[in-house]
Every structure is written in C-alpha cells, then in structure tokens.
Write a protein that holds these residues in place. Structure first.
Motif, PDB file in Angstrom:
ATOM      1  N   SER A  19       0.423  -1.214   0.131  1.00 15.25           N
ATOM      2  CA  SER A  19       0.250  -0.171  -0.179  1.00 15.25           C
ATOM      3  C   SER A  19       1.522   1.661  -0.326  1.00 15.25           C
ATOM      4  O   SER A  19       0.501   2.499   0.213  1.00 15.25           O
ATOM      5  CB  SER A  19      -1.080   0.178   1.042  1.00 15.25           C
ATOM      6  N   GLY A  20       2.084   1.376  -0.201  1.00 14.76           N
ATOM      7  CA  GLY A  20       2.783   2.198   0.255  1.00 14.76           C
ATOM      8  C   GLY A  20       2.655   3.083   2.337  1.00 14.76           C
ATOM      9  O   GLY A  20       1.907   2.435   2.635  1.00 14.76           O
ATOM     10  N   ALA A  21       3.863   4.053   2.798  1.00 16.61           N
ATOM     11  CA  ALA A  21       4.021   3.933   3.577  1.00 16.61           C
ATOM     12  C   ALA A  21       2.936   4.742   4.041  1.00 16.61           C
ATOM     13  O   ALA A  21       2.327   5.420   5.813  1.00 16.61           O
ATOM     14  CB  ALA A  21       5.496   4.903   3.803  1.00 16.61           C
ATOM     15  N   TYR A  22       2.765   5.470   3.651  1.00 15.70           N
ATOM     16  CA  TYR A  22       1.520   6.516   3.940  1.00 15.70           C
ATOM     17  C   TYR A  22       0.375   5.824   4.597  1.00 15.70           C
ATOM     18  O   TYR A  22      -0.713   5.633   5.274  1.00 15.70           O
ATOM     19  CB  TYR A  22       0.663   7.468   2.612  1.00 15.70           C
ATOM     20  N   GLU A  23      -0.822   5.090   3.080  1.00 16.92           N
ATOM     21  CA  GLU A  23      -1.483   4.426   3.554  1.00 16.92           C
ATOM     22  C   GLU A  23      -1.535   3.742   4.823  1.00 16.92           C
ATOM     23  O   GLU A  23      -2.993   3.030   5.558  1.00 16.92           O
ATOM     24  CB  GLU A  23      -2.218   3.557   3.097  1.00 16.92           C
TER      25      GLU A  23
END
Length: 561
Positions: free
Chosen positions: A130-134
C-alpha cells in the motif's frame, strides 16, 4: 484552555482552529513553526483567545497547557515516504499525543483524525503493497484504538474522505491540475471508481461538535452522494470549460505499467476502488447536531475556482469574489462585482484579467474584470461582442468601461451600440491607433514561440517587469490551443484597425485615451489623450497608481441603468 489542536498549521488543523475560535473557545495551537497566526489574521479571525505553543509530536510531549478537548489533526500526508518517516509522525506521533492526553485530569475527549481507507483494509498494515502513507495511517488507527481501550481514554476517531476546499493542493488536486493543463488523456480506474469527498467547512464543523457527543463514537465523514470518478471529473471539466477524458485505464493495467509511462504514483492506486464506507454514524450524528453537507457539485465547483485562482497553490488571488461563470454559453473567468461595478476592466493580449491587479489595488470603488473568451482561463471561441453584451447583462450601474490594447475594439462597438449603459469609455493603449502588431503574428513560428515563453522572456518581450500577472499569462499560453487563440486574436485586431478608427469618431459616450510615452499614438484623434511618462504599451503594469487615478477621474455618478 478549552481545546488544543495538534497539526494546527496543516490544511485541516488551521481551519479547525479558526472554527473553534469563532465559537468563542480558548484554543491552544500546537505547532513547530507559527505560520498559523498570520493565516488566521488574513481571514479576519480574532486571535485574542488563541495561545500558540511549540510542540514536536515525534517526541514525548511535556509542558503544554491543560485542556479538556484534544484534537490530533497532525499527519504526514504525502506519497513516496519511507517507512520510518511515515511512522515517526503518523504512528509514533499519534501515540505521543494520546499518552499526553491521558495525563490530563480534565480530559473530555481525544479526537483523532484518521483516513477513510482504513475501513477497506483487512487490519494488517501493508507497507510494501500500500505504501508508507496508507499503511502508517492504518497502523496508527489500530494502535490508538487499542491503547485507548487499555487506558480508558475517551476517544473518537474521525475518518474523513478526500477533503476539498481552499488550500487543498495535493491528492485529487493533482488530477484536477492535469485536467486543467490538458495532460489527462485518460482517466484512471473504471466507471464505478469511487473517490468520496467532503467539504473542509463541513468537516471542521463536524469535528468541533464531536467532544460533546458520547465517547467511543467513530465516524466516516464523507459524502455518499459523491459521483463516480468519471462523473466527478466531468463536473469539474464542464465548470472550468475544459474537455474531460473519454477513455479510462483499468487500475490492474496501471499497476503493471511503469509509472514513468503512466504518470500515476503507485501509492495512489489503492484509492481507486469501488469500495463504499460505513457512514451511518456520521449521518446520524450530523442530523443530531443540525449539520448538513453542501451539495457535492457546488463544493467541487467552488474548489475548482480556488485551485485555478491560486494557480494550484503557486499564486495568491488578488480580488474576490472570483470563479467561473457562464457567459454567452461558455465558462468565463470573472473577478469582482458583477451587478454594481464602477469600472469594468477588459484586458489586452497576450495577458488576462490579472493585468489589472496592480490598478485595482488603488481603486476605491467596486470593479468587474474577466478573461475574454478563449483567452486566459476562459473557454469559448464565439463573438467577443456577444460575450461582452452577456457579461454586462447583470450590471445595474452605468460603469466606466476600461479596455486595453486589442480589447478596445469590442469595447468601442459596445459603447456605440449601448451608449445608455456606460458612464464613460477609457481606452488604454488602443492598438488601432498605435504601431501595428508584430510581424510574428503572420508567421507560423508565432504559436510555438508563445507556448515556449517563460515568465521572464514574456516580461522582456512585453517590456514590463516580471509579475504574477505575467507569470500567470505564461502558464495560460502553455495550455492546449491557448497560444493559437492569442495569435488569431492579434490578427483580428490588425484587420479591424480602420473600422475602429472610424467608430471612435462617431461614438457618443465620453471617451478618454491613456497611452505610455514610450508607445504614443500614431494617428491624431479628436479625443482627450493623456500620456503617461515612462510607460510603454502596458502602463497598468508600470504606473498602476497613475492609471487608477485617471480611471477615477473618468468615473461619473453611477445611476441605475
């Protein structure tokens, strides 16, 4: 202190502080750098009940004022973050705020702002997928809930949709900018892709009400009536007068293609889904406290106006109200007072209505300015005469019509056809009385030359200092078809020179002519002419105060038309 807001300089946080202050609360704003106070002052918010405190939530919090309500709107909202960077604020920072809130003897509520996508997750933060932000937002959501249960902290979690409003320049705004610049040939996702939005004003009013509600209520605050993404984009495109993409690219294909080809950030793709969200509690709560969301179409159109007015966060609007209005059937960028202006300002080429910003700063009476059809930010390729007639249809005064350069031709024709509608006519550097337009207007190289012009080169070509008006004009010229429309308008101006000269002799409206000493008239006229020393073809950018002075002299008592 009634409340403290962490992340108070952020997009949501600063508007929440403003809302709480307007409600008469004593508010502490936790910031690392105080950009909040001038922002509030610029919006007329009384800061007498505001206390600004320094705080870094990535470290344990101490020496902060005691409050009853704690809002954590802080977060690292960006794509491409590494895991450590995202967790430092979104996870560790959120837990630091919670631990400090737990130490307050009179804590009424901790309100934590999370994200709407956490409801679509399986409960396992996926930093790789999902990536670091989500992933960090989901990890924080889980950790906050668990720690609050353990310690008995009165917690409410707010999960807003995509927040839209003045100052939002990331996320969905990137897609709108690509649409505006003509760089969105196809739409990501499918016909049922759902990207729910919520207006900023509604969100902060909702957040302000939460502490008085029962603890433990968690809300997904978003507009269920948000149209599917293709329809949402069409709404924005129609309002702004730009074409909407007709094709779409499925998310599964976007995931397989290199981002250097698609321009899509892989982390944004998880937001392109058909998921729906549990909004029952938020709708019930809003009804209980008397809150109603603005119509989603109105919110999207108002946000589009703000994005274009600020050049997507790179400029400051010079007057209000502003926005796209339908004039002669097409989207027209309009600034100022539409019904009772003392002056109506028409720009010349290759600029837009922003060329009048320096002059407007010296005017004491209301004005109306607009980008001419097909120029600047306005759409349309129809007759300027029909457009000007429709633009002035709502006007109830007899204003001074002020036109610059090529705009003097349609202004003259309107004055001749409707002398009873105007108090006076001011022609600034009327092109039909000066040296002919440059030969490059007849050259095939004119269009690409204009499109390639940087703000500095454009300013040099016009003989004016680089300014926001010139920077905006250079950006407009890079949009699809814009440079070609400017060249065609220049050719039309050259072709109408003799007709305009003859019309000037017959028009019955009082006329004044302003020219710069470096760009004098080449044709004698039987009209008052004022020469402004030191100015060229664009005196409104060189000596705006003097131009404003002469416009004020031309103002006549404004009887109802």
């Amino acid at each position: 202190m009634d409340a403290i807001v962490f992340g108070a300089t952020g997009f949501i946080g600063r508007s929440l502080v403003a809302e709480l202050l307007r409600r008469g609360q004593h508010v502490a704003a936790a910031v690392r750098n105080d950009t909040l106070t001038p922002w509030l002052a610029s919006r007329g918010v009384d800061t007498g009940s505001l206390t600004v405190v320094r705080a870094d939530i990535t470290r344990p919090l101490t020496a902060l004022p005691e409050v009853s309500d704690v809002y954590n709107t802080a977060g690292r909202y960006a794509f491409g973050l590494d895991k450590a960077e995202a967790r430092a604020v979104n996870v560790a920072g959120a837990l630091n705020v919670l631990e400090w809130a737990a130490s307050l003897p009179g804590l009424r509520r901790l309100v934590h702002v999370s994200g709407y996508r956490v409801s679509a997750s399986d409960g396992i933060p996926d930093y790789a997928g999902s990536g670091a932000y989500e992933a960090s937002k989901l990890e924080a959501d889980l950790a906050i809930r668990a720690r609050a249960r353990e310690s008995g902290i009165p917690l409410s979690i707010a999960n807003p949709g995509v927040v839209i409003g003045p100052g939002q320049f990331i996320g969905l705004a990137t897609l709108v900018r690509d649409l505006w610049d003509g760089r969105l040939p196809a739409l990501p996702g499918g016909p049922d892709t759902f990207v729910p939005v919520v207006a900023l004003d509604h969100l902060v009013r909702f957040l302000a009400e939460i502490p008085a509600s029962p603890a433990g209520e968690h809300h997904w605050i978003l507009d269920d009536t948000t149209p599917p993404l293709p329809e949402l984009v069409r709404t924005i495109a129609h309002h702004a007068g730009v074409p909407a993409p007709r094709r779409s690219i499925p998310v599964r294909l976007l995931r397989r293609l290199p981002s250097r080809l698609t321009g899509a950030d892989p982390e944004t793709l998880s937001f392109l889904s058909t998921d729906r969200y549990p909004t029952t509690s938020a709708r019930t709560f809003a009804a209980r406290v008397g809150l109603a969301m603005p119509p989603v179409g109105d919110a999207l159109r108002a946000w589009t106006d703000d994005l274009v007015a600020t050049r997507f966060g790179t400029a400051t609007p010079w007057a209000s109200p502003y926005g796209f209005r339908t004039v002669a059937g097409s989207a027209t960028w309009v600034v100022g007072e539409r019904r009772h202006p003392a002056h109506v300002l028409l720009h010349g080429l290759p600029l837009n209505a922003d060329v009048w910003a320096p002059v407007a700063a010296h005017l004491t009476e209301p004005f109306l300015a607009a980008d001419l059809p097909g120029l600047g930010r306005s759409a349309g390729t129809h007759s300027v005469d029909a457009w000007l007639t429709d633009l002035l249809r709502p006007v109830r005064t007899r204003p001074v019509l002020v036109a610059h350069s090529s705009a003097c031709d349609p202004a003259l024709r309107f004055a001749a056809a409707h002398p009873e509608r105007l108090g006076a006519l001011v022609l600034v550097s009327p092109a039909f009385l000066q040296r002919p337009a440059a030969r490059t207007t007849r050259s095939g190289a004119a269009v690409p030359m204009l499109r390639r012009m940087s703000p500095a080169r454009l300013a040099e070509a016009l003989g004016v200092p680089k300014s926001p008006a010139v920077t905006g004009a250079a950006a407009d010229l890079r949009r699809p078809g814009a440079a070609g429309r400017v060249v065609r308008a220049l050719r039309t101006t050259v072709a109408e020179r003799e007709h305009s000269r003859a019309l000037l002799a017959r028009v019955r409206v009082p006329v004044r002519i302003l020219v710069g000493s470096a760009d004098p008239l080449v044709v004698p006229v039987d009209r008052p002419v004022t020469e402004i020393a030191g100015a060229g073809h664009y005196p409104q950018l060189i000596t705006p105060a003097e131009v404003a002075h002469h416009l004020t002299i031309a103002t006549t008592p404004r009887a109802e038309a």
